[in-house]
Design an enzyme around this catalytic site. Structure first.
Site, PDB file in Angstrom:
ATOM      1  N   HIS A 155       2.560  -0.034  -1.482  1.00  0.00           N
ATOM      2  CA  HIS A 155       0.968   0.031  -1.072  1.00  0.00           C
ATOM      3  C   HIS A 155       1.333  -0.763   0.416  1.00  0.00           C
ATOM      4  O   HIS A 155       2.547  -1.477   0.800  1.00  0.00           O
ATOM      5  CB  HIS A 155       0.172  -0.985  -1.742  1.00  0.00           C
ATOM      6  N   THR A 156       0.225  -1.014   1.167  1.00  0.00           N
ATOM      7  CA  THR A 156       0.242  -1.522   2.283  1.00  0.00           C
ATOM      8  C   THR A 156       0.472  -3.277   1.981  1.00  0.00           C
ATOM      9  O   THR A 156      -0.029  -3.691   1.133  1.00  0.00           O
ATOM     10  CB  THR A 156      -1.148  -1.512   3.204  1.00  0.00           C
ATOM     11  N   SER A 157       1.630  -3.600   2.671  1.00  0.00           N
ATOM     12  CA  SER A 157       1.945  -4.979   2.457  1.00  0.00           C
ATOM     13  C   SER A 157       1.890  -5.840   3.999  1.00  0.00           C
ATOM     14  O   SER A 157       1.773  -7.023   3.698  1.00  0.00           O
ATOM     15  CB  SER A 157       3.191  -5.182   2.069  1.00  0.00           C
TER      16      SER A 157
END
Lengths: 260, 261, 301
Positions: free
Chosen positions: A32-34
């Site tokens: 996921h977007t980190s």
């Protein structure tokens, strides 16, 4: 040839060494977007007598690279609400499409879109909170401007964690450090809204954008500004910061190898 | 071949490339889903009332987000204004979790009323809140909650919680950023800790002053003093004091300005 | 002709009319034809494709005095720029609209922009046709008129953040003309054609006769005049069922620089009332003419 079809067509371990399955496997943590990729910087907003003003610059940065310089970060919803986006631009595009589809659905009924800025803010905050709870955040900090259910000017903030707060003037990102003090000085929080004129509010926002352009390295002197009143939204998307003075830069000394 | 009968995996035995997939290196999430929005809350009960209070500042690091973000809420009201509520909840810590928790408890208490035709008791609500918190034991609501109301006998009831639902009924409780500043003050002023009856003896023989429920106005003043003092010493506390007093007559809400520095 | 009539009469009761997706030996699908019968009983609906917009109108027979006037809408909005009106079974019409909305929404999901009216009509035609193929379903009991305005202006892609290049690859084409009005009618068989003027429902014959008089093919009729004509045509079409009271519902879609800015909206109340007044006046005028003629004939006698 062996009797294990799974092995057919695969590199032999005894020839090529153990096969690294981690490249093929679908199990394990989902990515996921980190961290955000292409980002917009500050959003600033002020409530005034009869409405709200909102502003952002037109820059989208890729790290320290000024990547896109005509990006529209103020988005309208219906005819009396606006969202100013800071943070990840692709997440902003996603949210813009989400709001677009919601506006279309609202307009199926003959009453049109009845959702006000307060409703919109509640909804957006819940979207942010849901996504952060799934560890898949929408990497934005937004200001929502318009009117509440009583027809009073409304300005509120929501961020990638789902945190929300409201104040007569707000700013995201760098603006929280540089613009908010200016706005708090110009319009102390206990001033009645009736004493803040639209002209003063707009002038203050322009002042804030100028200061942000001076001191925020990921900012631009081209900006968008929206004034939301009962009559609707007045959105200008191709503005230029006026009256810059870099004289103060002369007096800045003592950086790096500079000695005098 | 014999190993096929055993529990050894086939890949290991025959040396081909279809061994059991090895777990990929666990990727580190750099996203941290919590933040601390500062502030403090405080609850004190009396014989026929309970007070729940909180400051109205919201912070992010050294920033003041807003000077007016309430932390005390009416639970189980008839409408969005909270009219008709008989229970109070304060939340301090991560404000987004606090709001989510408040909304869940509020809807549950309202559903209880619709389904059973009577209001939920504070005791039942207290247990329910504990369950809500514990349901998220492995991804907790990062909040310190305090629940207040009147019990079946009409006495002030106060319940305090840790983030994962452990709770107890107490006379008074401070929570949040300045709890370590306020709680000792409360121990002394509400439960009369370290207070002794003068001339009742020498040294350890001194008789401790016996704690008894305080009158409402005394408690109101105690709350204000606690917060004005906390504001002096804690940077995350200030701007305004929101106080809700629940009595047999209903809920009274008062606001006092605090220092904005 | 006689043999055809004979065939149709004798076909009933042969069993070929009992199941969907089954042809009769002379190549007809009776279930579809029965669906058309359902449409022919519905209130008249018309659509007019004007040079600067599209008008949709429907005659709503008042079935009960207890129904709230002005409520219970029969013309639906799809996306922002399309309207659908149908004649026949109202619930079937609702489901049809629901599908249209889903199609428009999924188009946006893929193409990040509004669905062209033609593409929507095509997809809906396919959808309706599928309901003639299976024995487990029945055909749609509606004929729907789909009206839309495909924007003629340069439109931002959904979620677009920049202005794009001024010229060159991906740049703007100066003076490019696109978009315009669209009007399609979809029948229970799934058949759809594009029309200058479309009519369906009980009074369709009279309405079509009136539409043909308008010289729509020359593309001169303005939207404002189209509104008046649509109202008048509904009134004319209602003449045959004069004993029943009705309500006129009317919507329009103008060009982007017109009164609705490319959106599908209700015709404003004042304009609607004006159009209805004009329609009644036109009818009364016709009656007088007829009466005059009648009197003339009498005098001759």
């Amino acid at each position: 040839m062996n009797h294990f079809p799974e092995a057919w067509g695969r590199p032999r371990n005894d020839v090529y060494g153990a096969y690294d399955h981690s490249y093929l496997q679908t199990l394990g943590p989902k990515a996921h977007t980190s961290s955000p990729a292409v980002t917009g910087t500050s959003v600033v907003g002020v409530k005034f007598n009869g409405g709200v003003a909102l502003a952002t610059d037109n820059l989208a940065s890729y790290g320290s690279l000024a990547r896109f310089s005509d990006v529209k970060r103020l988005r309208s919803f219906g005819d009396k609400a606006m969202v100013g986006f800071g943070g990840d631009v692709s997440d902003m595009q996603y949210l813009d499409r989400l709001l677009e589809s919601m506006d279309i659905k609202e307009n199926y009924s003959t009453h049109g879109n009845m959702l006000n800025a307060k409703n919109l803010h509640t909804y957006l905050a819940k979207v942010f909170y849901k996504r952060r709870s799934e560890f898949n955040p929408l990497w934005n900090h937004v200001l929502v401007a318009g009117f509440d259910g009583e027809g009073e000017p409304f300005l509120s903030s929501a961020d990638l964690l789902g945190t929300t707060f409201s104040a007569p003037h707000l700013a995201t990102g760098f603006g929280a450090h540089l613009a908010v003090p200016i706005l708090r000085r110009k319009f102390p929080e206990d001033t009645p809204l009736e004493e803040v004129s639209q002209e003063d509010a707009v002038a203050a926002l322009k002042e804030c954008l100028k200061v942000l352009f001076y001191r925020d390295a990921r900012s631009l002197d081209k900006y968008s500004i929206a004034v939301i009143t009962k009559d609707g939204i007045d959105l200008k998307e191709d503005e230029q910061i006026q009256g810059q003075s870099w004289a103060f830069a002369e007096r800045i000394k003592g950086y790096g190898a500079q000695t005098v | 071949m014999t190993s096929f009968m055993g529990h050894q995996s086939r890949g290991e035995t025959i040396g081909y490339s279809f061994s059991e997939p090895t777990a990929a290196p666990v990727k580190q999430h750099s996203f941290y889903p919590y933040t601390d929005n500062g502030g403090s809350t405080l609850g004190i009960t009396g014989s026929d009332f309970a007070i729940l209070a909180g400051d109205t500042r919201s912070t992010s690091g050294y920033n003041i987000n807003s000077r007016m973000v309430p932390k005390v809420f009416r639970i189980g009201g008839d409408d969005e204004t909270g009219e008709g509520a008989q229970i109070l909840l304060s939340v301090v810590g991560f404000a987004a979790d606090g709001n989510a928790l408040k909304e869940r408890l509020d809807t549950m208490v309202r559903m209880y009323k619709y389904q059973h035709g009577k209001s939920m008791s504070v005791g039942a609500c207290a247990q329910r809140l504990s369950t809500i918190l514990y349901e998220k034991r492995f991804f907790p609501y990062y909040v310190h909650a305090i629940l207040a109301g009147l019990d079946e006998e009409g006495k002030g009831a106060l319940y305090s919680y840790d983030p994962v639902g452990s709770y107890e009924r107490e006379q008074c409780r401070a929570a949040g950023a300045a709890s370590s500043l306020i709680m000792p003050f409360l121990d002394n002023q509400v439960n009369f800790k370290n207070q002794y009856i003068p001339g009742s003896g020498e040294g350890h023989a001194l008789e401790p002053k016996k704690a008894e429920p305080l009158p409402k106005n005394t408690v109101k003043q105690l709350v204000r003093d606690a917060f004005t003092s906390a504001v002096e010493r804690h940077i995350e506390v200030g701007d305004g004091l929101q106080m809700m007093i629940i009595t047999r007559e209903g809920i009274e809400e008062v606001y006092h300005p605090l220092k904005k520095d | 002709m006689v043999s055809e009539l004979h065939a149709s009469l004798t076909s009933i009761g042969t069993g070929y009319d009992l199941s969907n997706s089954v042809f009769s030996p002379d190549g007809r699908n009776f279930q579809v034809e029965y669906a058309v019968k359902a449409v022919e009983n519905g209130g008249t609906a018309v659509g007019i494709r004007c040079k600067d917009g599209v008008v949709l109108a429907v005659e709503k027979i008042i079935t009960s005095k207890l129904l709230k006037p002005g409520a219970n809408k029969r013309i639906a909005t799809v996306d922002r720029h399309v309207g659908i009106v149908s004649a026949g079974l109202v619930p079937d019409g609702r489901h049809f609209v629901s599908r249209a909305r889903d199609e428009a929404s999924s188009w946006r999901g893929v193409y990040k922009g509004p669905i062209p009216t033609l593409a929507l009509a095509n997809r809906l035609g396919g959808y309706v046709q599928a309901y003639t193929l299976y024995s487990s379903v029945r055909p749609f009991g509606v004929t729907a008129i789909v009206g839309g305005w495909d924007t003629e202006a340069e439109l931002a892609v959904d979620g677009q953040v920049g202005s794009g290049p001024e010229s060159g690859s991906g740049g703007k084409v100066p003076g490019a003309k696109a978009g315009g009005p669209g009007l399609y009618m979809i029948e229970p068989s799934g058949l759809y054609w594009g029309y200058y003027g479309a009519a369906t429902g009980k009074g369709r014959q009279a309405a079509k006769a009136e539409l043909e008089k308008l010289d729509l093919t020359s593309g001169n009729l303005s939207l404002a005049d189209g509104v008046k004509e649509a109202a008048r045509i509904i009134y004319v079409a209602h003449e045959d069922s004069k004993d029943k009271e009705f309500e006129l519902e009317m919507t329009w879609i103008s060009s982007v620089d017109g009164p609705t800015k490319g959106r599908h909206e209700e015709v404003p109340k004042e304009l609607l009332e004006e159009a209805e007044k004009a329609a009644r006046r036109a009818l009364e005028g016709d009656d007088e003419e007829e009466e005059d003629k009648g009197q003339g004939e009498q005098m001759e006698e």
